[in-house]
Enzyme design. Structure first.
Site, mmCIF file in Angstrom:
data_model
loop_
_atom_site.group_PDB
_atom_site.id
_atom_site.type_symbol
_atom_site.label_atom_id
_atom_site.label_comp_id
_atom_site.label_asym_id
_atom_site.label_seq_id
_atom_site.Cartn_x
_atom_site.Cartn_y
_atom_site.Cartn_z
ATOM 1 N N PRO A 67 -18.223 21.556 -36.436
ATOM 2 C CA PRO A 67 -18.287 20.176 -36.909
ATOM 3 C C PRO A 67 -17.228 20.075 -38.216
ATOM 4 O O PRO A 67 -16.551 19.000 -38.212
ATOM 5 C CB PRO A 67 -19.732 20.217 -37.658
ATOM 6 C CG PRO A 67 -20.569 21.299 -36.739
ATOM 7 C CD PRO A 67 -19.273 22.476 -36.419
ATOM 8 N N LYS A 172 -3.478 14.255 -36.694
ATOM 9 C CA LYS A 172 -4.767 13.570 -36.291
ATOM 10 C C LYS A 172 -5.122 12.617 -37.173
ATOM 11 O O LYS A 172 -5.299 11.409 -37.066
ATOM 12 C CB LYS A 172 -5.628 14.769 -35.882
ATOM 13 C CG LYS A 172 -7.031 14.257 -35.931
ATOM 14 C CD LYS A 172 -7.816 14.231 -34.730
ATOM 15 C CE LYS A 172 -9.295 13.453 -34.661
ATOM 16 N NZ LYS A 172 -9.885 13.504 -33.315
ATOM 17 N N LYS A 247 -15.428 10.029 -40.833
ATOM 18 C CA LYS A 247 -15.239 11.352 -41.034
ATOM 19 C C LYS A 247 -13.487 11.568 -41.145
ATOM 20 O O LYS A 247 -13.087 12.255 -42.176
ATOM 21 C CB LYS A 247 -15.734 12.169 -40.014
ATOM 22 C CG LYS A 247 -15.123 13.645 -39.883
ATOM 23 C CD LYS A 247 -15.625 14.491 -38.882
ATOM 24 C CE LYS A 247 -14.911 15.986 -38.901
ATOM 25 N NZ LYS A 247 -15.012 16.872 -37.805
HETATM 26 P P1 NAD Z 1 -21.293 18.726 -31.987
HETATM 27 O O1 NAD Z 1 -22.106 18.665 -33.286
HETATM 28 O O2 NAD Z 1 -21.838 18.348 -30.775
HETATM 29 O O3 NAD Z 1 -20.823 20.307 -31.644
HETATM 30 C C1 NAD Z 1 -20.817 21.185 -32.700
HETATM 31 C C2 NAD Z 1 -21.422 22.330 -32.222
HETATM 32 O O4 NAD Z 1 -21.138 23.471 -33.153
HETATM 33 C C3 NAD Z 1 -23.037 22.412 -32.216
HETATM 34 O O5 NAD Z 1 -23.279 22.687 -30.696
HETATM 35 C C4 NAD Z 1 -23.470 23.294 -33.230
HETATM 36 O O6 NAD Z 1 -24.690 23.913 -32.940
HETATM 37 C C5 NAD Z 1 -22.361 24.374 -33.323
HETATM 38 N N1 NAD Z 1 -22.094 24.995 -34.336
HETATM 39 C C6 NAD Z 1 -22.344 24.686 -35.779
HETATM 40 N N2 NAD Z 1 -22.261 25.659 -36.540
HETATM 41 C C7 NAD Z 1 -22.114 26.704 -35.755
HETATM 42 C C8 NAD Z 1 -21.991 28.208 -36.156
HETATM 43 N N3 NAD Z 1 -21.957 28.741 -37.128
HETATM 44 N N4 NAD Z 1 -21.852 28.969 -35.346
HETATM 45 C C9 NAD Z 1 -21.914 28.613 -33.715
HETATM 46 N N5 NAD Z 1 -21.924 27.390 -33.300
HETATM 47 C C10 NAD Z 1 -22.152 26.334 -34.621
HETATM 48 O O7 NAD Z 1 -19.912 18.181 -32.426
HETATM 49 P P2 NAD Z 1 -18.839 17.544 -31.352
HETATM 50 O O8 NAD Z 1 -18.772 16.277 -31.227
HETATM 51 O O9 NAD Z 1 -18.766 18.413 -30.254
HETATM 52 O O10 NAD Z 1 -17.284 17.839 -32.397
HETATM 53 C C11 NAD Z 1 -16.662 18.945 -32.658
HETATM 54 C C12 NAD Z 1 -15.558 18.687 -33.306
HETATM 55 O O11 NAD Z 1 -14.693 18.003 -32.231
HETATM 56 C C13 NAD Z 1 -15.847 18.054 -34.523
HETATM 57 O O12 NAD Z 1 -15.110 18.647 -35.439
HETATM 58 C C14 NAD Z 1 -15.395 16.552 -34.271
HETATM 59 O O13 NAD Z 1 -14.844 15.873 -35.603
HETATM 60 C C15 NAD Z 1 -14.386 16.851 -33.235
HETATM 61 N N6 NAD Z 1 -14.267 15.778 -32.318
HETATM 62 C C16 NAD Z 1 -15.070 15.051 -31.622
HETATM 63 C C17 NAD Z 1 -14.886 13.952 -30.834
HETATM 64 C C18 NAD Z 1 -16.147 13.434 -30.338
HETATM 65 O O14 NAD Z 1 -16.022 12.198 -29.743
HETATM 66 N N7 NAD Z 1 -17.413 13.657 -30.185
HETATM 67 C C19 NAD Z 1 -13.640 13.613 -30.666
HETATM 68 C C20 NAD Z 1 -12.558 14.209 -31.256
HETATM 69 C C21 NAD Z 1 -12.739 15.134 -32.198
#
Ligand code: NAD
Length: 296
Positions: A67, A172, A247
């Site tokens: 995250p 980004k 964000k």
């Molecule tokens: P998400 O919350 O669905 O996934 C994050 C995962 O990380 C969760 O499953 C959580 O349990 C895990 N996590 C957190 N702390 C942890 C730890 N200490 N050990 C192991 N696992 C841990 O978020 P997402 O939507 O998959 O986004 C992930 C990243 O991608 C973010 O930085 C977000 O800004 C970026 N992003 C997301 C999108 C989108 O459309 N969702 C698009 C571009 C970029």
């Protein structure tokens, strides 16, 4: 040749990205704090790791999709983390969207241990992650980029080397700051046009071929009608959620503050998206801010 890849953060984005690495024939050992995410990874053909240390010790390549910067710093530099346990020669790829300073600090710590690391944030959303069509903006050395590219090619379609460590994150947030500001500008123009009795389609037809043309207008028009594919035509279902835009705008402001860049419109865009999110818009598409600006 098949590699052993450790993948940490199997959420909305990481889950399908890891699944694409499995499909390409790699051995993918996953770890996530969420049991559901771990189960989905196993269902997709991945292996489960008992923790970060075990995963790092087994992997030739580690990919993280977490995250925020604090999670990335903890998982790489914390006790029992990746840097403490990775073998010599392990390639590190962080695809999370995080602050530039954290990306540079973690990369420098990896380099001190002789490990190549790239920051490789993405655009393209869950749809792009599932289809393997993400855009990766990559920061790191030429050698790090060359080593990471075959793996990024599996998860994405466009892979751009943006420069040294942290420059993937910089690219980004600069891009998304343009997007946030331009979307607000386009929305304000449509709101003003409504007040002046100028038809939205007429404004679209004129501005899309005039100097007001931009992506927010012609590829993502924030009012229903002119562009049937835009989220405005499906009640602003995301797409790209307003909370994600907020964000990225906050990360841009952090970077502006720490680097001394003047970004007054970026600051205003962050403030407007915070107001929009706080008034219930966080889960709607970011183009839905037009409703907030209209006062409806
Ligand atoms: P998400 O919350 O669905 O996934 C994050 C995962 O990380 C969760 O499953 C959580 O349990 C895990 N996590 C957190 N702390 C942890 C730890 N200490 N050990 C192991 N696992 C841990 O978020 P997402 O939507 O998959 O986004 C992930 C990243 O991608 C973010 O930085 C977000 O800004 C970026 N992003 C997301 C999108 C989108 O459309 N969702 C698009 C571009 C970029």
């Amino acid at each position: 040749m098949a590699s052993t890849i450790g993948f940490i953060g199997l959420g909305n984005m990481g889950g399908p990205m890891a699944a694409n690495l499995v499909k390409a024939g790699h051995r993918v050992i996953g770890f996530d704090l969420s049991g559901d995410a771990m189960s989905a990874h196993a269902d997709a053909g991945g292996e489960k790791a008992g923790g970060v240390a075990e995963l790092a010790a087994a992997a030739e390549v580690v990919v993280t999709m977490l995250p925020a910067g604090k999670h990335v710093r903890q998982i790489y530099q914390g006790e029992g983390g990746i840097l403490e346990n990775a073998k010599a020669g392990t390639l590190l790829i962080d695809s999370s969207t995080i602050d530039v300073d954290s990306a540079r600090v973690v990369s420098a710590a990896a380099a001190e241990q002789g490990l190549a690391m790239v920051d490789a944030p993405v655009s393209g959303g869950v749809g792009g992650a599932t289809a393997g069509t993400l855009t990766f903006m990559v920061g790191g050395s030429d050698e790090g980029f060359a080593a990471a590219k075959p793996f990024l090619d599996i998860m994405g379609k466009t892979i751009v080397h943006a420069g040294g460590a942290g420059n993937g994150q910089a690219a980004k947030i600069c891009n998304n700051m343009i997007l946030g500001i331009s979307m607000i500008g386009v929305c304000e123009a449509f709101v003003l046009a409504e007040k002046l009795g100028l038809d939205a389609q007429k404004l679209f037809d004129i501005s899309s071929t005039a100097s007001g043309q931009c992506w927010s207008l012609t590829s993502y028009c924030p009012v229903p009608g002119p562009l049937p594919s835009s989220p405005a035509n499906r009640d602003y279902q995301p797409g790209f959620a307003a909370e994600m835009m907020l964000k990225d705008l906050k990360l841009a402001q952090e970077a502006a503050n720490s680097s001394g860049a003047a970004t007054p419109l970026g600051a205003e865009a962050a403030a407007l998206y915070a107001l929009f999110c706080n008034s219930g818009g966080e889960g709607t598409d970011f183009s839905g801010i037009v409703k907030f600006l209209r006062g409806t």
